[in-house]
Design an enzyme around this catalytic site. Structure first.
Site, PDB file in Angstrom:
ATOM      1  N   LYS A 132       0.827  -1.202   0.000  1.00 27.07           N
ATOM      2  CA  LYS A 132       0.000   0.000   0.000  1.00 27.07           C
ATOM      3  C   LYS A 132       0.866   1.260   0.000  1.00 27.07           C
ATOM      4  CE  LYS A 132      -3.983  -2.205   2.225  1.00 27.07           C
ATOM      5  NZ  LYS A 132      -3.402  -3.556   2.291  1.00 27.07           N
ATOM      6  N   LYS A 167      -8.232   0.836   5.859  1.00 29.15           N
ATOM      7  CA  LYS A 167      -7.549  -0.436   5.615  1.00 29.15           C
ATOM      8  C   LYS A 167      -6.365  -0.605   6.568  1.00 29.15           C
ATOM      9  CE  LYS A 167      -8.016   0.277   0.590  1.00 29.15           C
ATOM     10  NZ  LYS A 167      -7.248   0.288  -0.682  1.00 29.15           N
ATOM     11  N   ARG A 217      -6.996  -6.236 -11.587  1.00 35.45           N
ATOM     12  CA  ARG A 217      -5.658  -6.717 -11.253  1.00 35.45           C
ATOM     13  C   ARG A 217      -4.883  -6.768 -12.570  1.00 35.45           C
ATOM     14  NH1 ARG A 217      -2.846  -9.713  -7.608  1.00 35.45           N
ATOM     15  NH2 ARG A 217      -3.547  -7.998  -6.252  1.00 35.45           N
ATOM     16  N   ARG A 231     -12.009  -7.933 -11.065  1.00 34.76           N
ATOM     17  CA  ARG A 231     -12.490  -8.686  -9.906  1.00 34.76           C
ATOM     18  C   ARG A 231     -13.710  -7.963  -9.345  1.00 34.76           C
ATOM     19  NH1 ARG A 231      -7.052  -8.805  -6.476  1.00 34.76           N
ATOM     20  NH2 ARG A 231      -7.419  -6.584  -6.777  1.00 34.76           N
ATOM     21  N   ARG A 239     -15.518  -5.414  -1.135  1.00 29.88           N
ATOM     22  CA  ARG A 239     -14.200  -5.984  -1.328  1.00 29.88           C
ATOM     23  C   ARG A 239     -14.234  -6.997  -2.465  1.00 29.88           C
ATOM     24  NH1 ARG A 239     -13.324  -8.491   4.347  1.00 29.88           N
ATOM     25  NH2 ARG A 239     -15.398  -9.245   3.741  1.00 29.88           N
ATOM     26  N   ASP A 279      -3.337  -3.043  -8.477  1.00 32.48           N
ATOM     27  CA  ASP A 279      -4.785  -2.928  -8.388  1.00 32.48           C
ATOM     28  C   ASP A 279      -5.198  -1.541  -8.845  1.00 32.48           C
ATOM     29  OD1 ASP A 279      -4.768  -5.464  -7.360  1.00 32.48           O
ATOM     30  OD2 ASP A 279      -4.940  -4.827  -5.271  1.00 32.48           O
ATOM     31  N   GLU A 287      -3.013  -0.203  -5.128  1.00 33.19           N
ATOM     32  CA  GLU A 287      -1.965  -1.013  -4.501  1.00 33.19           C
ATOM     33  C   GLU A 287      -0.992  -1.515  -5.555  1.00 33.19           C
ATOM     34  OE1 GLU A 287      -3.005  -4.139  -1.830  1.00 33.19           O
ATOM     35  OE2 GLU A 287      -4.700  -3.068  -0.963  1.00 33.19           O
ATOM     36  N   ASN A 289       1.291  -4.835  -5.675  1.00 34.36           N
ATOM     37  CA  ASN A 289       1.524  -6.095  -4.975  1.00 34.36           C
ATOM     38  C   ASN A 289       2.814  -6.744  -5.468  1.00 34.36           C
ATOM     39  OD1 ASN A 289      -1.224  -6.649  -3.449  1.00 34.36           O
ATOM     40  ND2 ASN A 289      -1.723  -5.787  -5.449  1.00 34.36           N
TER      41      ASN A 289
END
Length: 319
Positions: A132, A167, A217, A231, A239, A279, A287, A289
């Site tokens: 993050k 978060k 993603r 997603r 979420r 994301d 984000e 990842n």
């Protein structure tokens, strides 16, 4: 034949039809590489006056995409990780001190050549790129965001943006993510709960209604996007993480997506972050990842491609 070590969670418990590590291992095996798996808990660093070396206790494996019979293990053995060509660091977060310590240990042996093993992703960069926090290097790509543990500062942010998402800063899989709307009376209780269980700051962002249509993603390999999935959250949940029921859909990369990738791709490549999943929510990066990205098998199903092969082609080019 390349020798591959995989630092991961228990192989016998994974979902072979969705796990990205399994996809990477299948492709490695198809190329004739040998596979050895171990748990991060068996990682050991030895230092003495003459040498230093890193060992792990694990097993050689052969795998196949057969439900209920996907792995055959060899005998347990302790190995010197410098004897391998490539090490995939693929254990799931949380990104805690155990995770950070593992990156320090693997950094000692990361590289190419004698007494080195090429670690993917670069352990130093993984340690310096909390998922993050890393995105905040590009504030122009993100929704309004606050990282803080100060209650009054968080309250001021809420007063400005009204509808917010809270978060855990080092959480994963959507766990502990809450939406707090303008009139929600749970705000104080939520902060009290979060701060009672963790000493870490929170990430707070403006709520983006586009989340109802899902978030993307996007998979980047060596800084270049190779595709994306959308997603979509379940009804009654904001979420979209697939770990908690988000449904993957086929999608395309937009001009905005490609722009985001172009802004961050050079940095990812320079830092040795070969396999990255970002994301994107609407027009915003949320984000980056780098620890154990997912999405390869879903990407392959929607696009009739072999994303693991893209990753291994790049890894081979560095050896």
């Amino acid at each position: 034949m390349l020798k591959i070590a995989v630092q991961m969670d228990p192989l016998e418990k994974i979902n072979i039809h969705g796990d990205s590590t399994f996809a990477l291992m299948l492709e490695a095996q198809a190329r004739g590489y040998s596979l050895f798996v171990y748990s991060v808990n068996s990682l050991s660093l030895f230092n003495n006056e003459k040498s230093k070396y890193v060992t792990a206790r694990g097993r050689k494996v052969n795998i196949q995409k057969v439900t209920g019979d996907h792995v055959k293990f060899g005998e347990v053995e302790t190995v010197n990780l410098a004897d391998f060509d490539v090490l995939l660091m693929r254990q799931d977060p949380p990104f805690d001190m155990g995770y950070i310590t593992a990156t320090h240990i693997l950094e000692r042996i990361h590289g190419v050549g004698k007494d080195k093993v090429f670690v993917v992703n670069n352990p130093k960069s993984v340690r310096n790129s909390p998922e993050k926090l890393m995105a905040t290097f590009w504030p122009e790509l993100m929704p309004p965001t606050l990282v803080s543990r100060d209650v009054e500062t968080i309250r001021m942010f809420r007063e400005e943006y009204k509808d917010i998402v809270v978060k855990p800063l080092f959480g994963n899989g959507g766990v502990g993510v809450f939406r707090i709307q303008d009139e929600d009376e749970n705000f104080n209780a939520l902060l009290e709960m979060q701060f009672s269980i963790s000493n870490e700051p929170l990430m707070v962002q403006r709520y983006e209604p586009s989340v109802k249509r899902g978030d993307k993603r996007i998979i980047l390999v060596d800084g270049e996007p190779i595709g994306a999935i959308n997603r979509v959250p379940q009804k009654g949940d904001m979420r979209s993480n697939m770990h908690i029921g988000g449904v993957a859909e086929k999608t395309q990369l937009t001009e905005r997506d490609l722009y985001i990738c172009s802004k961050i791709g050079k940095t990812l490549k320079e830092q040795g972050l070969i396999f990255v999943g970002i994301d994107v929510l609407g027009d915003y990066l949320t984000e980056i990842n780098v620890t154990s990205p997912t999405g390869l098998q879903e990407l392959d199903r929607f696009n009739q491609m072999n994303s693991a092969a893209c990753i291994w082609n790049v890894i081979e080019s560095y050896l």
